[in-house]
Scaffold this active site. Structure first.
Site, PDB file in Angstrom:
ATOM      1  N   ASP A 386       0.831  -1.193   0.000  1.00 25.93           N
ATOM      2  CA  ASP A 386       0.000   0.000   0.000  1.00 25.93           C
ATOM      3  C   ASP A 386       0.872   1.251   0.000  1.00 25.93           C
ATOM      4  O   ASP A 386       1.757   1.415   0.849  1.00 25.93           O
ATOM      5  CB  ASP A 386      -0.900  -0.014   1.235  1.00 25.93           C
ATOM      6  CG  ASP A 386      -1.969   1.066   1.193  1.00 25.93           C
ATOM      7  OD1 ASP A 386      -2.828   0.993   0.314  1.00 25.93           O
ATOM      8  OD2 ASP A 386      -1.925   1.967   2.048  1.00 25.93           O
ATOM      9  N   GLU A 415       1.436  -0.513  -5.199  1.00 24.96           N
ATOM     10  CA  GLU A 415       0.235   0.293  -5.377  1.00 24.96           C
ATOM     11  C   GLU A 415       0.645   1.761  -5.252  1.00 24.96           C
ATOM     12  O   GLU A 415       0.522   2.377  -4.202  1.00 24.96           O
ATOM     13  CB  GLU A 415      -0.832  -0.069  -4.335  1.00 24.96           C
ATOM     14  CG  GLU A 415      -2.173   0.598  -4.567  1.00 24.96           C
ATOM     15  CD  GLU A 415      -2.485   1.716  -3.572  1.00 24.96           C
ATOM     16  OE1 GLU A 415      -3.557   2.326  -3.707  1.00 24.96           O
ATOM     17  OE2 GLU A 415      -1.668   1.990  -2.671  1.00 24.96           O
TER      18      GLU A 415
END
Length: 662
Positions: A386, A415
């Site tokens: 993330d 990401e």
């Protein structure tokens, strides 16, 4: 220093050769270089791979690009995983020089016997220097020598023998290399195939198997055991990877309520990305989801079904994460003495504290590596990371190298929706895959440009994963395009690159945003449980699952769709009809070719002429071919210029298996 035969601008080279270029076992990658020399003598160039075992592979001849003078390329393929290197070898090519000069001089009657004498000398050198010649090649060479020395024959007849296809082929495979110049070696790393090819499915375990009491309205949260029951359906759709958001305890301080509100109720679940509470941090499992035994059972069941588990790695903390007390130096303290929470102005994430990597980098690095290895020990071999662009690149370089050193099969998906230099930098230092901006590419011209970019311009640093939606991203194309829009984007993502992904609910056409102009889902699953009746949707025909299943079946059936660097863009007369193909030459010499035609307009039928690049389809010598539609089963006879009609209410795409190829 420039070599005797200059070799310059070698690609793929990452970070001046300090980092390896992206490669995958069984995936061809292109090596290019600018090679030239003084005067008029001819040259040749090869690429030579050296494997992880230190053994050099046979040279692969480079060919000059038609549209770029002195630019050469060759495709090479690693056959095992690990660290590879490649060299570009340039050399003086006396045979090619003779072939060029003889074709001009002998017909003109210039230095005829001298040219034949030079041919004899060169051919005798080939016989002497190449001890691996088979009997047929030796016979061809000897026949050419006989023609070169036989002055009783007409010069045209002698030259015809020396220009015969059989001799040309033998000399191509057994050249004379002089003045060999080596540039390199340059590094490349061959990852396992899942780093390149895979179909991802994301769901929240707490929603899978969740129920709602019809009398009280109280929601009973799902867990890892109930979520495991959903794996059969995910596997049946042909997905390879099941991706889980964080499974850790969720913070109670500043917990978010439904739709990201700041007023949660006592039963609100909060965001899984607000990691940590009195119940533990990144090395713990939320008690409502279960135990490590439950997690192990989930991983085992996924493995039985052919699914790999990808786990979210989010290096951030809720205010009540244990680290906040034990390591306050790992966070940023503001002027008023408070710890800074995450922000992306004007957005605020009051439930999350970012980690500051500068105060105790050694301590943080060791702790993160410990956490990663903990989850690896429980069967996780893929991590979806993330917001990695909010952490130092130096940290990621260290972490990914440490993991690769002992466990090269462990993969990391970045990401990072940010500027290209950071996205490419993350790929350069070791990330195996990356989310991309394909979601926001909806016009034909920008899709075409982006497909070229990710397949041939940034492919040495960044492997794309085309997610059609995420819990954070609901593009307006899906909000207003109806079911056809979901088919269009799925076909584009699944067929243009080898890795793609779907967030649960896509197959149910979930499309309502929290407000106009927003890309956030109404009643976002990030902040609350979403109960879906999968069985009822399927029984009532309200599910896209059969279409997703068919796409994944087609991907698995066609090796061409499992590669990244083999895409070709074709032309149509309509600015809403996208045409591309993917081709792969199989070991038996046959070609697997898939041609994709997509109507990008979910609201209207489009009729247009296609103008196909026949050589890109492997159809250089064909006027027509059998076009087999993998979706409908129909067969047509198509040619270079073909009419199509695509009704998005029926099928917005043709997925064509090209049946007549060489």
């Amino acid at each position: 220093m420039v070599g005797r035969i200059p070799v310059m601008n070698v690609m793929p080279v990452v970070d001046l050769g300090r980092q390896p270029a992206k490669a995958t076992v069984g995936e061809p990658f292109r090596v290019t270089a600018t090679v030239f020399r003084e005067g008029h003598d001819q040259l040749g160039a090869d690429v030579v791979l050296t494997g992880p075992d230190g053994k050099r592979r046979s040279p692969v001849r480079m060919a000059e690009l038609e549209d770029t003078p002195d630019r050469y390329q060759a495709w090479v393929t690693p056959d095992v995983g690990g660290s590879w290197t490649f060299e570009v070898q340039a050399w003086s090519h006396p045979i090619a020089t003779w072939e060029h000069d003889a074709a001009l001089k002998i017909p003109a009657g210039v230095d005829v016997e001298l040219m034949f004498t030079e041919a004899r000398i060169l051919l005798e050198r080939v016989l002497k220097e190449h001890v691996d010649l088979d009997d047929r090649s030796t016979s061809v060479l000897q026949g050419a020598i006989d023609a070169a020395v036989d002055d009783s024959r007409p010069s045209g007849a002698r030259l015809a023998v020396l220009q015969s296809p059989d001799l040309t082929a033998v000399l191509h495979d057994h050249p004379i290399r002089e003045l060999v110049t080596v540039e390199g070696p340059y590094p490349a790393y061959a990852d396992r195939p899942r780093a390149l090819f895979g179909s991802w499915y994301e769901f929240f375990p707490r929603s899978e198997g969740a129920t709602k009491d019809p009398k009280t309205g109280k929601v009973k949260v799902g867990n890892l055991r109930t979520a495991a029951r959903r794996l059969d359906a995910v596997a049946a759709m042909g997905f390879d990877v099941i991706y889980l958001p964080p499974v850790h305890p969720i913070g109670e301080v500043n917990r978010k309520g439904p739709n990201n509100t700041l007023t949660p109720g006592p039963d609100d679940t909060g965001s899984p990305w607000a990691i940590g509470s009195k119940e533990g941090g990144h090395d713990a499992i939320h008690p409502e989801l279960g135990t490590f035994d439950d997690f192990d059972a989930f991983v085992a069941r996924a493995g039985e079904l052919g699914l790999e588990v990808a786990l979210d790695l989010a290096l951030q903390c809720a205010p009540d994460h244990p680290w906040v007390k034990t390591h306050p130096e790992w966070f940023t303290t503001r002027a008023d003495g408070t710890i800074a929470h995450a922000e992306n102005p004007p957005k605020k994430y009051q439930d999350i504290y970012p980690v500051n990597f500068d105060n105790d980098p050694t301590g943080i690095c060791r702790e993160v590596l410990r956490i990663v290895r903990l989850w690896m020990s429980h069967g996780v071999r893929i991590f979806r990371v993330d917001n990695p662009h909010t952490k130092p690149l130096q940290f990621w370089e260290w972490l990914l190298k440490e993991v690769r050193r002992t466990d090269p099969d462990v993969l990391f998906l970045s990401e990072a929706f940010t500027k290209p230099p950071m996205m490419h930098g993350l790929g350069s230092v070791g990330y195996h895959q990356s989310y991309t901006y394909i979601t926001w590419r909806t016009a034909k011209w920008e899709i075409e440009e982006y497909l070229v970019e990710v397949s041939s311009e940034s492919d040495h640093t960044m492997r794309p994963n085309f997610f059609v939606n995420t819990p954070d991203i609901l593009h307006e194309f899906l909000q207003y395009g109806g079911p056809a829009a979901f088919k269009i984007r799925a076909a584009l993502a699944a067929l243009s690159v080898p890795s793609w992904g779907v967030y649960a609910g896509y197959e149910l056409y979930e499309h309502v945003a929290i407000k106009p102009g927003s890309e956030e889902y109404l009643d976002s699953e990030k902040f609350q449980i979403r109960i879906r009746d999968w069985d009822a949707a399927g029984a009532e025909g309200r599910s896209l699952a059969p279409y997703l299943t068919r796409l994944n079946e087609i991907r698995r059936a066609h090796p061409a769709l499992q590669l990244l660097r083999n895409i070709s863009i074709h032309h149509s007369d309509d600015d809403q009809v996208l045409v591309f193909s993917k081709r792969h030459v199989l070991p038996d010499g046959q070609s697997d070719v898939v041609l994709v035609v997509i109507n990008l307009d979910p609201h209207g039928t489009r009729e247009t002429m296609l103008h196909l690049d026949m050589p890109a389809l492997g159809l250089d010598w064909y006027d027509s071919f059998v076009a087999h539609d993998e979706l409908t089963g129909d067969d047509w006879s198509w040619s270079q210029h073909t009419y199509v009609r695509l009704d998005p209410g029926y099928e917005p795409a043709h997925i064509i298996s090209v049946r007549r190829t060489r």
